[in-house]
Each structure stands twice: as C-alpha cells, then as structure tokens.
Write a protein that holds these residues in place. Structure first.
Motif: not given
Length: 402
Positions: A155-158, A214-216, A225-226, A234-235
């Motif tokens: 979940i990190t980066g582009a 946290a929220n992730q 769903e990952p 931010h999602p």
C-alpha cells in the motif's frame, strides 16, 4: 523534580533497533539502562555505516547512536561462566529486562523468563520477536521483511512496484508498543493485588504493523478486498494529496466539506464547491481525477510558497514537500527545539518527542563506547542486593493457555 523512571534499573539484552530504541526511551525517562553487548563486536548496528560520527571516543555509527543514548555499555560473553554469572545477577536485580533473542536462546543461559522471574519475581521481562513466540518463533524478524510480508509495501508508493517506507518504520512502531506494554506492566506491578509481582511482556513486529495499519486494515476487514498503493492519495478523502503548483508540489488536506469550500475560495474557483461532482467528500473521491485537474489548473497560477502562505492564513492544512533539512528548520522555527546536545564534540541527537510538565526530560548522555562501563557493572553487582518484592512466585500461577 526527578525524572519519571528515576530509580528503575533496565537490563537491555537487545540489539539492532526495536529493542534498543525502547530501552533508550526508558533511559530518556530517567531509568538506568545497562546495555549488554557481545565482547569485541557489540551491537550489530555499531558497524552499520556510513554515515559515521566522530567524537571524543572515536568513530561511531550514526545508526547505533540513534537508539542507544544515555545507556551504559558492558561486554558480557554469555558462553563464559564468569560473564554469564554477572548477566544472571544483573537480571536478578533489574526492574525491566528487554531481549530480542531467538526463542529458547536465553533459556540455555539461565536468562529465560521463567528462570529470571523465579529469582526476581518483580521483573517486567519484555520479549520482542519478529513473528511471535508460537509457530513463528523460529522465523528471523527484520523490518524490511515484515514490511513486505505484512502488507505495508503493498500500500506504499505509486501503483506498480511495491515500496518500503523510507525508515525502519515497523521497528520504530514495535519499540513504542514495547514501551507502552512495559509501562503498563510496571503500573500493574504497583497494584496492591499484584504483590509486587511483574510479568512477561511480548510484542512482535508483525502484530505491531497490523495494529498500525489503522483505516487500511479496517477497510480490508470490512470489504475483504486488500487495498493497493495510491501514491500520495488517500483512499477515503479528497483532496488529501500532493498537487502541482507552478514550481513544485503542495501537500494539501481537506478533511471536510467546509474546508473544501474555503479552499475553492482561496484558489479563486468558488464554483467548484457547488459543482455536484465535488459537493461532498464522497463525490470528490468518486471524481478525484477531475477534481485534481481543476485544482492543479488553479494552483499553476502561482508558486508553492505563495500558495502555502495564503492557504495557511486561511486555516487550511497545506505545506511544501520538504527534506529533512526543511523539517528540522521548521521544528526550530516553531520553537520545538528538535535536537539536544549529548556531550562536547558529539553529534546532536533528536530530542525525545515526550513533553512532561512536572517531570521534564532534560538529561541526555552520549551513546556509550563498547564496554565503556564494564567496571561500573562490577561495582553495581558488588553492592548489597535488595530483597525481591513480596508476592507469589511465577510458578504458583497457571500460565495463560493462549
């Protein structure tokens, strides 16, 4: 007034980052911390350079120094009977013991929890592992590995290449969890019903990471769903990302619809707040690409510094994407005094982020040279030992089956 943990003795048998950083936090709070190291080589991080620092004691690794200030370093070879006896005596006297050995390693030397607690019922014995003490007990725990298998890199980066955080974030988070657990166990030890008895505290890198997502993590548990990488977006919030201005990027956060309306006014596009695509946060998230195009068109009219000044004056969270040099300069300008001196000729250290009004943290000592306090340990162990606090012995309590 004395510092909060004045009078506590901590035996730091840990190495690398999570354990040493937890022990350094206890040292900042006033505990006396004795760091036990391998003779000749010491903590692995003593050799992790460049960069190096120069000081009165010679060259040192800046990595080692970030997690080992205000400690006493002693060299003990646990395979040597005389050294092992001193380690056992230190464990028998300390209030807190911190270790991150592989499961069972310290048991062979009489330094596992059961053996130490039998001699020292009041000890708070903190074990830090990579993957817990059950099925994952034999797995080596390194921050980078846990970032990978624990989902942080996903979940990190582009979008595209999985990316680690720019610092050993999991180690740092785990160290803070360890400190919280240790302080809670010390508080529990003081309760009348505890009879002065300590306990075994365990934290592991994987659980600390999962607890920090946290929220992730919550989003995954809610949907199955990952989540994936979104760069600086931010999602669940928009705009909450970096946006291009004329000469660089502005970090911009809008946490509610009122802030977005104010943003639209400052940018000279008040109609954007009435656009049905952008009226609510959910609308803006659904139409993020269109939103970004509108905002960046407006931001392109001026420089980052000019926009940050206007947005900040309007009470909007905005800032320039800066370097560590910029970060330290900002903290200094805001009166946060981000660094402290730890000795003449020594490289400054980052000040503890903890601020206490009645018992401030004001004493910081330089990270020790390897074995610098060997004689101090012998002096400490030669003084009469206090009787252990009263209370039931650990073997009188049934172990938690979990």
């Amino acid at each position: 007034m004395s510092r909060p943990l004045e009078g506590l003795l901590v035996a730091d048998f840990s190495r690398v980052l999570a354990g040493p950083l937890a022990a350094a936090t206890l040292a900042d709070l006033g505990a006396e911390v004795v760091k036990v190291e391998r003779p000749g080589t010491g903590d692995d991080t003593r050799h992790w350079g460049p960069p190096w620092t120069e000081g009165p004691g010679g060259r040192s690794s800046s990595y080692f120094e970030c997690a080992n200030r205000s400690k006493k370093s002693v060299e003990l070879d646990l395979a040597d009977p005389a050294d092992r006896a001193m380690a056992v005596e230190l464990a028998s006297r300390c209030d807190v013991l911190i270790e991150n050995f592989r499961a069972g390693s310290l048991d062979r030397h009489g330094l596992g929890y059961a053996a130490v607690a039998a001699r020292n019922p009041g000890v708070v014995y903190a074990s830090i592992t990579g993957f817990g003490s059950k099925q994952g007990a034999e797995l080596p725990g390194y921050d980078f590995l846990v970032q990978a298998v624990g989902g942080l890199m996903s979940i990190t980066g582009a979008p595209g290449e999985p990316t680690k955080a720019g610092v050993a974030l999991v180690d740092v988070l785990t160290s803070k969890d360890a400190v919280v657990a240790i302080l809670a166990a010390l508080r529990a030890r003081d309760a009348p019903e505890a009879g002065g008895r300590g306990q075994h505290v365990e934290v592991n890198l994987l659980s600390s990471l999962l607890g920090s997502l946290a929220n992730q993590a919550s989003a995954y548990l809610a949907t199955g769903e990952p989540p994936g990488p979104m760069g600086n977006r931010h999602p669940s919030i928009a705009p909450y990302e970096t946006l291009r201005a004329r000469d660089g990027q502005v970090a911009l956060c809008c946490g509610n619809d009122r802030q977005f309306a104010r943003l639209a006014d400052v940018l000279g596009i008040p109609a954007a707040a009435r656009d049905p695509r952008f009226a609510t946060n959910a609308d803006r998230v659904a139409h993020r690409d269109a939103l970004v195009a509108v905002l960046e068109d407006a931001l392109g009219a001026d420089t980052v510094d000019a926009w940050v000044e206007r947005l900040t004056a309007a009470g909007l969270p905005a800032g320039k994407v800066g370097t560590l040099a910029d970060a330290f300069e900002l903290a200094t300008r805001l009166g946060l005094e981000p660094t402290v001196e730890v000795g003449k000729g020594r490289t400054p250290q980052v000040r503890s982020p903890l601020t206490l009004s009645a018992t401030p943290l004001t004493v910081y000592a330089a990270p020790p040279r390897l074995g610098e306090h060997n004689d101090d340990l012998r002096t400490l162990l030669s003084t009469p030992r206090h009787d252990p606090p009263p209370g039931p012995r650990p073997q009188d309590h049934q172990e938690d089956p979990r």
